[in-house]
Each structure stands twice: as structure tokens, then as C-alpha cells.
Write a protein that holds these residues in place. Structure first.
Motif, PDB file in Angstrom:
ATOM      1  N   GLY A 207      54.991  57.071  39.579  1.00 47.74           N
ATOM      2  CA  GLY A 207      54.997  58.264  38.737  1.00 47.74           C
ATOM      3  C   GLY A 207      54.447  58.038  37.337  1.00 47.74           C
ATOM      4  N   TYR A 208      54.015  56.798  37.049  1.00 48.85           N
ATOM      5  CA  TYR A 208      53.546  56.487  35.695  1.00 48.85           C
ATOM      6  C   TYR A 208      52.064  56.124  35.638  1.00 48.85           C
ATOM      7  CZ  TYR A 208      58.337  56.130  33.971  1.00 48.85           C
ATOM      8  OH  TYR A 208      59.618  56.404  33.600  1.00 48.85           O
ATOM      9  N   ALA A 209      51.482  56.401  34.472  1.00 46.06           N
ATOM     10  CA  ALA A 209      50.220  55.786  34.092  1.00 46.06           C
ATOM     11  C   ALA A 209      50.605  54.701  33.093  1.00 46.06           C
ATOM     12  CB  ALA A 209      49.296  56.796  33.435  1.00 46.06           C
ATOM     13  N   VAL A 210      50.204  53.479  33.374  1.00 43.99           N
ATOM     14  CA  VAL A 210      50.620  52.363  32.532  1.00 43.99           C
ATOM     15  C   VAL A 210      49.511  51.991  31.561  1.00 43.99           C
ATOM     16  CG1 VAL A 210      51.237  49.910  32.552  1.00 43.99           C
ATOM     17  CG2 VAL A 210      52.180  51.430  34.288  1.00 43.99           C
ATOM     18  N   GLU A 211      49.892  51.728  30.321  1.00 46.98           N
ATOM     19  CA  GLU A 211      48.944  51.121  29.382  1.00 46.98           C
ATOM     20  C   GLU A 211      49.471  49.733  29.035  1.00 46.98           C
ATOM     21  OE1 GLU A 211      47.669  53.475  26.014  1.00 46.98           O
ATOM     22  OE2 GLU A 211      47.051  51.664  24.932  1.00 46.98           O
ATOM     23  N   TYR A 212      48.611  48.739  29.150  1.00 44.85           N
ATOM     24  CA  TYR A 212      49.007  47.368  28.832  1.00 44.85           C
ATOM     25  C   TYR A 212      48.655  47.092  27.379  1.00 44.85           C
ATOM     26  CZ  TYR A 212      49.122  47.179  33.896  1.00 44.85           C
ATOM     27  OH  TYR A 212      49.381  47.450  35.207  1.00 44.85           O
ATOM     28  N   ALA A 213      49.588  46.473  26.671  1.00 47.06           N
ATOM     29  CA  ALA A 213      49.367  46.247  25.245  1.00 47.06           C
ATOM     30  C   ALA A 213      49.929  44.902  24.821  1.00 47.06           C
ATOM     31  CB  ALA A 213      50.020  47.381  24.449  1.00 47.06           C
ATOM     32  N   GLY A 214      49.674  44.561  23.594  1.00 49.59           N
ATOM     33  CA  GLY A 214      50.149  43.298  23.037  1.00 49.59           C
ATOM     34  C   GLY A 214      48.963  42.394  22.727  1.00 49.59           C
ATOM     35  N   ARG A 215      49.234  41.405  21.892  1.00 50.18           N
ATOM     36  CA  ARG A 215      48.141  40.529  21.454  1.00 50.18           C
ATOM     37  C   ARG A 215      47.514  39.785  22.633  1.00 50.18           C
ATOM     38  NH1 ARG A 215      46.947  36.110  18.416  1.00 50.18           N
ATOM     39  NH2 ARG A 215      48.792  35.076  19.239  1.00 50.18           N
ATOM     40  N   ALA A 216      48.356  39.421  23.584  1.00 49.35           N
ATOM     41  CA  ALA A 216      47.849  38.678  24.741  1.00 49.35           C
ATOM     42  C   ALA A 216      46.805  39.502  25.501  1.00 49.35           C
ATOM     43  CB  ALA A 216      49.005  38.317  25.670  1.00 49.35           C
ATOM     44  N   ILE A 217      46.956  40.816  25.461  1.00 50.95           N
ATOM     45  CA  ILE A 217      46.011  41.681  26.181  1.00 50.95           C
ATOM     46  C   ILE A 217      44.734  41.849  25.365  1.00 50.95           C
ATOM     47  CG2 ILE A 217      45.678  43.991  27.184  1.00 50.95           C
ATOM     48  CD1 ILE A 217      47.834  42.135  28.542  1.00 50.95           C
ATOM     49  N   GLN A 218      44.921  41.996  24.049  1.00 51.98           N
ATOM     50  CA  GLN A 218      43.734  42.125  23.192  1.00 51.98           C
ATOM     51  C   GLN A 218      42.842  40.896  23.297  1.00 51.98           C
ATOM     52  OE1 GLN A 218      45.632  42.832  19.429  1.00 51.98           O
ATOM     53  NE2 GLN A 218      46.303  44.875  20.064  1.00 51.98           N
ATOM     54  N   THR A 219      43.454  39.729  23.456  1.00 52.28           N
ATOM     55  CA  THR A 219      42.637  38.522  23.498  1.00 52.28           C
ATOM     56  C   THR A 219      42.006  38.283  24.871  1.00 52.28           C
ATOM     57  OG1 THR A 219      44.579  37.200  23.940  1.00 52.28           O
ATOM     58  CG2 THR A 219      43.909  37.337  21.654  1.00 52.28           C
ATOM     59  N   LEU A 220      42.428  39.050  25.879  1.00 51.80           N
ATOM     60  CA  LEU A 220      41.824  38.876  27.204  1.00 51.80           C
ATOM     61  C   LEU A 220      40.369  39.334  27.193  1.00 51.80           C
ATOM     62  CD1 LEU A 220      44.464  40.233  29.786  1.00 51.80           C
ATOM     63  CD2 LEU A 220      43.926  37.838  29.277  1.00 51.80           C
ATOM     64  N   GLU A 221      39.528  38.614  27.905  1.00 43.89           N
ATOM     65  CA  GLU A 221      38.156  39.065  28.096  1.00 43.89           C
ATOM     66  C   GLU A 221      38.166  40.271  29.039  1.00 43.89           C
ATOM     67  OE1 GLU A 221      35.644  37.968  26.386  1.00 43.89           O
ATOM     68  OE2 GLU A 221      36.973  36.509  25.408  1.00 43.89           O
ATOM     69  N   VAL A 222      37.055  40.998  29.049  1.00 44.55           N
ATOM     70  CA  VAL A 222      37.002  42.231  29.832  1.00 44.55           C
ATOM     71  C   VAL A 222      37.279  41.972  31.323  1.00 44.55           C
ATOM     72  CG1 VAL A 222      35.477  44.087  30.624  1.00 44.55           C
ATOM     73  CG2 VAL A 222      35.535  43.450  28.204  1.00 44.55           C
ATOM     74  N   GLU A 223      36.686  40.932  31.871  1.00 40.27           N
ATOM     75  CA  GLU A 223      36.897  40.678  33.306  1.00 40.27           C
ATOM     76  C   GLU A 223      38.363  40.395  33.602  1.00 40.27           C
ATOM     77  OE1 GLU A 223      34.155  37.826  34.913  1.00 40.27           O
ATOM     78  OE2 GLU A 223      32.440  39.155  34.592  1.00 40.27           O
ATOM     79  N   ALA A 224      39.037  39.732  32.692  1.00 41.13           N
ATOM     80  CA  ALA A 224      40.465  39.452  32.879  1.00 41.13           C
ATOM     81  C   ALA A 224      41.279  40.740  32.806  1.00 41.13           C
ATOM     82  CB  ALA A 224      40.941  38.452  31.828  1.00 41.13           C
ATOM     83  N   ARG A 225      40.837  41.667  31.968  1.00 34.61           N
ATOM     84  CA  ARG A 225      41.536  42.961  31.891  1.00 34.61           C
ATOM     85  C   ARG A 225      41.383  43.730  33.199  1.00 34.61           C
ATOM     86  NH1 ARG A 225      39.403  44.917  25.929  1.00 34.61           N
ATOM     87  NH2 ARG A 225      40.270  43.140  24.770  1.00 34.61           N
ATOM     88  N   LEU A 226      40.248  43.559  33.848  1.00 31.62           N
ATOM     89  CA  LEU A 226      40.050  44.217  35.144  1.00 31.62           C
ATOM     90  C   LEU A 226      41.017  43.628  36.167  1.00 31.62           C
ATOM     91  CD1 LEU A 226      36.140  44.269  35.060  1.00 31.62           C
ATOM     92  CD2 LEU A 226      37.632  46.257  34.806  1.00 31.62           C
ATOM     93  N   THR A 227      41.188  42.319  36.147  1.00 31.22           N
ATOM     94  CA  THR A 227      42.151  41.661  37.028  1.00 31.22           C
ATOM     95  C   THR A 227      43.557  42.200  36.769  1.00 31.22           C
ATOM     96  OG1 THR A 227      40.835  39.643  37.044  1.00 31.22           O
ATOM     97  CG2 THR A 227      43.160  39.415  37.652  1.00 31.22           C
ATOM     98  N   LEU A 228      43.883  42.322  35.503  1.00 33.19           N
ATOM     99  CA  LEU A 228      45.199  42.812  35.098  1.00 33.19           C
ATOM    100  C   LEU A 228      45.440  44.220  35.646  1.00 33.19           C
ATOM    101  CD1 LEU A 228      47.444  41.993  32.768  1.00 33.19           C
ATOM    102  CD2 LEU A 228      46.326  43.860  31.547  1.00 33.19           C
ATOM    103  N   CYS A 229      44.495  45.117  35.375  1.00 36.64           N
ATOM    104  CA  CYS A 229      44.662  46.518  35.784  1.00 36.64           C
ATOM    105  C   CYS A 229      44.620  46.656  37.304  1.00 36.64           C
ATOM    106  CB  CYS A 229      43.591  47.389  35.132  1.00 36.64           C
ATOM    107  SG  CYS A 229      43.842  47.555  33.351  1.00 36.64           S
ATOM    108  N   ASN A 230      43.920  45.764  37.958  1.00 38.50           N
ATOM    109  CA  ASN A 230      43.797  45.809  39.428  1.00 38.50           C
ATOM    110  C   ASN A 230      45.143  45.862  40.124  1.00 38.50           C
ATOM    111  OD1 ASN A 230      43.624  43.782  42.033  1.00 38.50           O
ATOM    112  ND2 ASN A 230      41.864  45.140  41.936  1.00 38.50           N
TER     113      ASN A 230
END
Ligand code: SF4
Lengths: 459, 206
Positions: free
Chosen positions: A197-220
């Protein structure tokens, strides 16, 4: 009035009609099609309708095509499935990335890679891992076949507005911890329905420092916590990544797009319906022990005692022993691939570990690049040679062992370490036992022939 | 789409949590050109047997009394995982018209409503209570699901209220086709695109 979340901003900018009761008719910016879409195109036609906006549709082959060199077609049904997509897209005038062509690959790898999925866009695909595109700051979500038919006919979709959840990662992660470990930790903490029932947004410094491809893995893996949408705010890294890609806006349009993208991140005073913190300061590389992505533990941990019937079933199916470590268990298969971990950065990590070493004799180890572009890039860096010399099979791009719909499967009873996203019963083939982990853990396990902690491989 | 107003039928128990859509219908059935109408034959096939290959006597499909079930009483997070609509076609093919669970995956629920299947949530304790009531005599203790009144329960028992989004309820009651409904909004879609083309031209020039 408080500010808006990124999800709300994207929702509003795509809302054509408020249908009441929380539902809206939304514009769809990007519709990705795959080899399951042939029958949908056929049905649309059968019912006397046509594709409304073929320019906003992008098709490829990934799920059922062989990833063996030469791409043999292994059954009549697969041949028909493939033919039905080829015919459907040709007739509708939809852009199509056929096998062997640049652009072909797993839908969720090629969307970002070709600049199809952009920040602030609504991206849909008849596939639950469409949440991956959230790594670009897009609102991507999976739909069913009937909904896909609706999108083809109207380039719109009826959706119920989701509640919003912010998952903030706090602390600094330890050595060797990747995006895969971060998200597995979140799934472990929230459970596989925690995001329903949620749309999730990931946040925090650890996420900001992730490269784009890693963010895709995360959201996957958002869908593995039940959330159909998972997003990361776009930033300079996102924009650098997109600049110059095949379908990214160019010149004056790029500048206009950029200005609009900079307004996308959630406002500072935006209120989320739920706020969750995941403390990653003691986080270690993760691996799953059971048959749900939420059945997760530290690579050097022990299998937990069963707390429910579900856990007991999982322990039995996986043939693991509560109270014992997983490290050291004999591995039969290793699969590095899927829309989770088949991008060039994943292959570099794996190559780094396998370089100069040999895959254990009893292990079948496969590398399946996520796209033709990833494959060519890896070959230009010589990674294919490293893998082949160590005993890995270097395959053609596609979904392959992630879902075993193309005739490639892990045999019954065999134990696999896989970089994909689902360890469900029979997911990689009837009776197959799947441990999900990062490319580093998978690569180390291939070399040692047992489940291994790559951090102890520094010799 | 087949309308859904009120049904009375046998309710089968599938009370385990996290039954995913891979489990509901195996991927090879979908890609092996099994016609939609025949998918029911393979619904939940991987749950029918114990690990030694013998039929699991506890599983409802192996209990003839549930053979004609039209309602499924489920565990938490039912239908999680893949977005495959074949999972819904398989359940429908098996004769299921209504799914009741403490929680249901979003993508699965959306697919159900596209196919005339009603899904709603009730407290786990209520669902378990219903399952126990049914088990004594499945055919003799049918459940009623009345979408007009948004009530369920035993024919001779207290009605239990449930809720469904108004839009979804209407579509089910009338068996409406969503594409037809949306096509009626054609002028609004057209206007949106005109406006949006000026606001976000890069979307339309890929
Ligand atoms: S790689 Fe696996 S999860 Fe990703 S789209 Fe293909 S089958 Fe689905």
C-alpha cells in the motif's frame, strides 16, 4: 500547508482526471514491453483497438529468450511467444530492441541505460520489478496484462494513490556492504508485506552516496517488501548518468528537463505517512536462508530458529539447519545476473574477486549480463576473459536463471547462490534452492564451491 | 467482464502467509501456451504434494469436499511477488470468485479487479474462525459474499461487514470494462497531452 513528497509531485503532474475515492487517471510517459507482451498486443487488436502512442512504448526480448551463445530457440511455444512480440510491435510501430542489437536487454536494465526512464516520469511495464526505475527518480510500477492493454489503448492508467513511506538509512555501512545488502536488510526488518500500500522513498547519506546503478539495485527489491513503487531523489549523479544517453533529452530540452528535475525531490517539510529508520552501522553483507527475501541473515551469521510454520517449511525446502552457519554449505550453481545485479558495476565487482582464481569443479557458474550494452562494455574491459578463464560461462543478455522461463533452470535439489531478487519455492526451477546475495558473495561462493564470505578471501 | 453481485459457495482454506504468484501459477505454464481457460488445472500445483511426493492431506485441493470452492480464505500478503495476471486467471479457472485475506499484495489485487474477482481484507482471527466453521461441513456451511451490501458470513450467521473501494465495487457490480470507461475521457486526455507537451516537451520527443 506542508510541502510535497516526490511521489505526490509526480502524481500531480500526471493526473488527467481525479476519479474520486483515491483513484486517478494518470498519464503514462514510458511503457516498456517484453516477450510477455505479444499476447497483450494481439488481444488489443482482437478487440478492435490500436496502440494510442507507439512513440512512448519501448519493447525488447528478455524473459523467454535463450541466453546461450547463438540463442537457440528451445521450444515451439517460445518461438511463438517471440514471434508474437515481433509481429505486434512491427504492426504497431513500436521501437523494438531485438536480440543481438544494441539496446536489447532486461527491461529494467535498458530503461535507465538508454535514457528511456527519466526523473519524474511515470514508467509502467507488465512486470513487478518496474519499481527499479525509481532509482532514476521515476515513478515506476508493475501492472497486469489487462492494465497493459489499457495503457496501450489509451497511454493512461487508472491507479489508486499510495500512501508514502520514507525509509532512511542511518549510520555508515561497513566494508563490502553494497546496495543489495542495504535493501535486503530493509526487507528483513520490514518483512515482505511491510510496504504493502506504500510508495517508498529511500533516503539518508548512505543513499546519496550510492552510484546510480546501485540505486537501481536498491529500488529493484522494493516489491520484495511489498511496495510497488520505490524511489530515490534524483541528483547530480543521476543527471551525469543520463547526459548523452540515446533517448535522454538533448540541447535546449536537456536544460529545460534539468530545471524541472531539480524540483522533484521531496520538500523539506513534506510529511510521509510512515517514517522508518534502518540502522546500517553494524550492517554486514547479507544472504537469504529461506524462501522469502525477508528470510535474510548476515553472511557470517547462523540460520535462525524457526518461529512459525512458514519458517519450518522454508528450512525444510532449503535443507538448512537452524543454529548453523550457511558459510561452508556446498553450492552447485552460481548465477550472477538479473535486473537486480547484472550491470557493469556488478560485473566489475565480481571480476575483481574471480580474477586469477578458478571456479570450483562441481559448480556451474554463469554470468548473464543485463543488456547487450553491458555485455559489450564488459568485453571492452576484458571482463569476459577474466570470467571465462576462471571457469564461468559468459552468456547472452536476458533474464535467464532468475525466473527459468527460457528453458534455463537450476536442477531440482541443487543449491544456488544468485544475485537475483526472488528465492521463492521453485523460482529458479522446480525444487531449486536459492540463496540471494550480492555479486561479491556469489563470486566468492563460485570459487570456493561453498557459500563464502568474500571478506575472508583476501589472500 | 463478468459482474459480481452476490455469491454463495464453498470456502476453501489456504491460510499460509506469503503465497506468491509464482506459487499460484508456475511460469512455464504461462509461457507454454496453456490456454487461459485451462490454467485452473495447474493452480497451486506446487503446494499439492509433500516433499516425499505424496499428496498433502492437509491441502484443500486434496480434500474432495472443497472441490467446488468459489471462495478462498487466505493468509497474510496473499499474491505477493510477480505481477503475472496468469495467477488470477488460474484462480478463476479453478472456480474462485472471491479472495479473503488479512492482507493482499497491491499488484495482485489490481489484477483481480480487472478480472471480476472480488478481493477484500478481514482480520486474521475472523478468517480463521470462518475456516473452522466451514471445515466441519464445507458444502453444508457455505459462505455468502454480498457485494451490494458489503457483507459476508455464513448463510445462517451474523453478517460481517467488509469494505471495497467504491470505484472497484461499482465496476464489479456492473461488470464494466475499464478501457471503455477511459476512452470516454478522450477529450481530457487530449487536453492533458497538449498542456503537458508544452510543460515537458522532452517526454514526447524521444
Ligand atoms: S531479471 Fe528476473 S526479476 Fe528481472 S525482469 Fe527478468 S525475470 Fe523479472
Amino acid at each position: 500547508m506542508s510541502g510535497q513528497t516526490m511521489y505526490e509531485k509526480i502524481w500531480r503532474s500526471h493526473e488527467i482526471v481525479d476519479l474520486g475515492d483515491g483513484f486517478s487517471l494518470l498519464h503514462v510517459d514510458r511503457h516498456m514491453l517484453h516477450d510477455g507482451s505479444g499476447p497483450v498486443l494481439a488481444r488489443l487488436k482482437e478487440r478492435g483497438r490500436s496502440v494510442s502512442q507507439p512513440d512512448l512504448c519501448f519493447a525488447t526480448l528478455d524473459h523467454v529468450v535463450s541466453t546461450a551463445p547463438g540463442r537457440p530457440v528451445t521450444s515451439d511455444n517460445r518461438r511463438r511467444t517471440i514471434a508474437s512480440l515481433r509481429d505486434g510491435v512491427a504492426e504497431a510501430g513500436i521501437r523494438f530492441f531485438d536480440i543481438g542489437r544494441t539496446g536489447q536487454g532486461i527491461v529494467h536494465v535498458i530503461g535507465p541505460e538508454l535514457g528511456i526512464s527519466l526523473p519524474g516520469t511515470v514508467v509502467v511495464c507488465a512486470d513487478s520489478h518496474t519499481c527499479t526505475h525509481g532509482g532514476m527518480g521515476a515513478m515506476g510500477f508493475g501492472i497486469g496484462s489487462t492494465e497493459a492493454e489499457h495503457v496501450l489503448a489509451t497511454q493512461t492508467i487508472v491507479q489508486a494513490k499510495l500512501r508514502t513511506m520514507r525509509v532512511t538509512f542511518v549510520g555508515n555501512a561497513g566494508d563490502g556492504v553494497t546496495a543489495k545488502d542495504l535493501i535486503l536488510a530493509a526487507v528483513g526488518q520490514l518483512g515482505s508485506a511491510g510496504g504493502n500500500g506504500y510508495a517508498v522513498e529511500y533516503a539518508g547519506r548512505a543513499i546519496q552516496t550510492l552510484e546510480v546503478e546501485a540505486r537501481l539495485t536498491l529500488c529493484n527489491l522494493s516489491i520484495e517488501l511489498g511496495a510497488k513503487v520505490g524511489m530515490v531523489a534524483p541528483d547530480e549523479k543521476t543527471f551525469d548518468y543520463l547526459a548523452g544517453r540515446q533517448f535522454s533529452p538533448k540541447n535546449e530540452l536537456w536544460n529545460r528537463a534539468l530545471a524541472s528535475w531539480r524540483d522533484l525531490p521531496s520538500d523539506h517539510d513534506a510529511i510521509f505517512d510512515a517514517e522508518i529508520e534502518v540502522d546500517i552501522s553494524h550492517l554486514k553483507p547479507k544472504i537469504t536462508w529461506g524462501t522469502s527475501p525477508a528470510h535474510v541473515m548476515d553472511i557470517d551469521g547462523i540460520v535462525p530458529d524457526p518461529s512459525s510454520t512458514g519458517h519450518r517449511n522454508a528450512v525444510q525446502y532449503m535443507d538448512v539447519v537452524p543454529g548453523r552457519p550457511l558459510v561452508g554449505l556446498k553450492v552447485d550453481w552460481v548465477f550472477i545476473g538479473s535486473c537486480t545485479n547484472s550491470r557493469i558495476s556488478d560485473l566489475r565487482i565480481a571480476a575483481n574477486i574471480v580474477g586469477g582464481r578458478k571456479v570450483a569443479d562441481h559448480v556451474s557458474a554463469w554470468i548473464v549480463p543485463g543488456s547487450e550494452n553491458v555485455k559489450r562494455q564488459a568485453e571492452s574491459e576484458g571482463l569476459d576473459r577474466i570470467f571465462k578463464e576462471s571457469g564461468f560461462e559468459w552468456r547472452e543478455p536476458g533474464c535467464s536463471l532468475c525466473l527459468a522461463a527460457n528453458g534455463e533452470a537450476v536442477p531440482p535439489g541443487a543449491r544456488a547462490v544468485s544475485t537475483s531478487n526472488r528465492n521463492f519455492v521453485g523460482r529458479q526451477g522446480p525444487g531449486a534452492r536459492t540463496h540471494l546475495a550480492s555479486p561479491a558473495v556469489a563470486a566468492a561462493s563460485a570459487i570456493r564451491g561453498v557459500i563464502s564470505d568474500f571478506r575472508t578471501m583476501k589472500d | 467482464m463478468q459482474p459480481f453481485t452476490r455469491i454463495q459457495g464453498i470456502a476453501a482454506p489456504l491460510l499460509r502467509d506469503n503465497v506468491d504468484t509464482d506459487t499460484i501459477i508456475r511460469v512455464e505454464r504461462l509461457f507454454n501456451a496453456v490456454p487461459r481457460a485451462d490454467l485452473g488445472l495447474y493452480c497451486l500445483e506446487s503446494l499439492r504434494h509433500l516433499s516425499d511426493g505424496s499428496p498433502d492431506p492437509e491441502f484443500f485441493q486434496n480434500d474432495l469436499r472443497y472441490q467446488r470452492a468459489s471462495i478462498l480464505l487466505c493468509g497474510r500478503n496473499f499474491g505477493c511477488g510477480s505481477a503475472r495476471e496468469g495467477a488470477v486467471w488460474a484462480l478463476a479457472g479453478m472456480g474462485i470468485r472471491c479472495i479473503i485475506a488479512p492482507s493482499v499484495a497491491d499488484l495482485f489485487a489490481a489484477n483481480c479487479f480487472q478480472n471480476g474477482l472480488l478481493v477484500f481484507t478481514l482480520d486474521q482471527a475472523i478468517i480463521e474462525h470462518l475456516a473452522v466453521g466451514v471445515a466441519a461441513d464445507p458444502a453444508g456451511r457455505p459462505l455468502v459474499v454480498d457485494l451490494e451490501r458489503c457483507q459476508t458470513g455464513f448463510a445462517d450467521g451474523e453478517p460481517i461487514p467488509f469494505s471495497v473501494a467504491a470505484r472497484r465495487r461499482e465496476a464489479l457490480l456492473e461488470g464494466l470494462d475499464e478501457i471503455d470507461l477511459t476512452l470516454k475521457q478522450q477529450s481530457k486526455i487530449h487536453d492533458f497531452r497538449q498542456r503537458d507537451g508544452e510543460l515537458r516537451p522532452w517526454i514526447y520527443t524521444a
